[in-house]
Scaffold this active site. Sequence first.
Site, PDB file in Angstrom:
ATOM      1  N   SER A   1       5.461  -0.875  -4.869  1.00 54.46           N
ATOM      2  CA  SER A   1       4.487  -1.068  -4.067  1.00 54.46           C
ATOM      3  C   SER A   1       3.191  -1.257  -5.082  1.00 54.46           C
ATOM      4  CB  SER A   1       3.943   0.151  -3.138  1.00 54.46           C
ATOM      5  OG  SER A   1       2.610   0.138  -2.769  1.00 54.46           O
TER       6      SER A   1
ATOM      7  N   GLU B   1       0.681   0.012  -4.780  1.00 53.58           N
ATOM      8  CA  GLU B   1      -0.190   1.221  -4.990  1.00 53.58           C
ATOM      9  C   GLU B   1      -0.001   1.874  -6.233  1.00 53.58           C
ATOM     10  OE1 GLU B   1      -2.487   2.792  -3.096  1.00 53.58           O
ATOM     11  OE2 GLU B   1      -2.760   1.136  -1.752  1.00 53.58           O
TER      12      GLU B   1
ATOM     13  N   TYR C   1       1.647   8.709  -2.123  1.00 53.34           N
ATOM     14  CA  TYR C   1       2.734   7.508  -1.842  1.00 53.34           C
ATOM     15  C   TYR C   1       2.742   6.891  -3.306  1.00 53.34           C
ATOM     16  CZ  TYR C   1       4.001   3.094  -0.140  1.00 53.34           C
ATOM     17  OH  TYR C   1       4.559   1.796   0.241  1.00 53.34           O
TER      18      TYR C   1
END
Length: 324
Positions: free
Chosen positions: A127, A129, A151
């Site tokens: 990801s 992120e 996350y």
Amino acid sequence: MKKALITGITGQDGSYLTELLLEKGYEVHGIVRRVAIEHPQARMWRIRHLLDRIRIHSASMESYASIFEIVSKLKPDECYHLAAQSFVSYSFEDEFSTINTNLNGTHYILSAIKRQAPDCRFYFAASSEMFGNTKETPQNENTPFHPRSPYGISKLAGFELTRNYREAYGLFALSGILFNHESPRRGAEFVTRKITSSAAKIKLGLESEIRLGNLDAKRDWGHSRDYVRAMWLMLQQDEPEDYVIASGNARSVRDFLETAFDYLGLDYEEYLVIDDQLFRPSEVNVLQGDASKAHRELNWQPEISFEELVREMVQSDLEWYSKK
């Protein structure tokens, strides 16, 4: 006929990937939790139209025994590991569950493949992120990681674990570092779907306001249908390598909001309520990807524009809530 195993098959990406693989003649298998089999209407709505063409297996990503059994029985040619607790805001509320589920699930399936299907090609859904509060914009495969959420941390751990299995055990294992990608199949809890569904409900007179947090956060948004095509292309290469997949354009939450409401002839400012409780404890202000490597080596380009994506989502929600 190639055999593919997909974890997270009931999700947005899983459903589009399943359609793609079926079009290419694959035998597709998916792992779902028992609760999904017991409540298919609620839990498997994204793949309901595909159920007679695929094979579903009940297992938990938190149970190594169940994952090991499925991999041992199927010995898939390709495995796409998409399952995760993927809602960033929720990861702040339950960081232990997010990290344990996301990391252990990845470890279990990698271990099972190493032992029972070492020729299987493995894709890990990393990801953007993971980049978090990095100082470089745009971000590519060489950008240092600085995750700002549980996350993001869990995905970075899975990324490193996947790389370790590739380098230590010689598995064809790689990661796709995908930037934000949406569609009408996006979960209702995500801000993009919240915006498009609220716009539709306001247009239909079902709601009178939309509550949001940080409108200035910028993300690199693309369409899930484009991005699952990149996943498949990665596993068709001669050597396993990690790739950033992105549109290359950063747009703010405000841009998304304005585009959605404009499509319906609405002024979002008349309905917007800023809610301080919807701000993240540690915000990531800008994520923008550089997918030059994917353009060059995978011959991949996104085909659906930001505006087309938003309009498709709004139109889908408008049609859905018109039936209510």
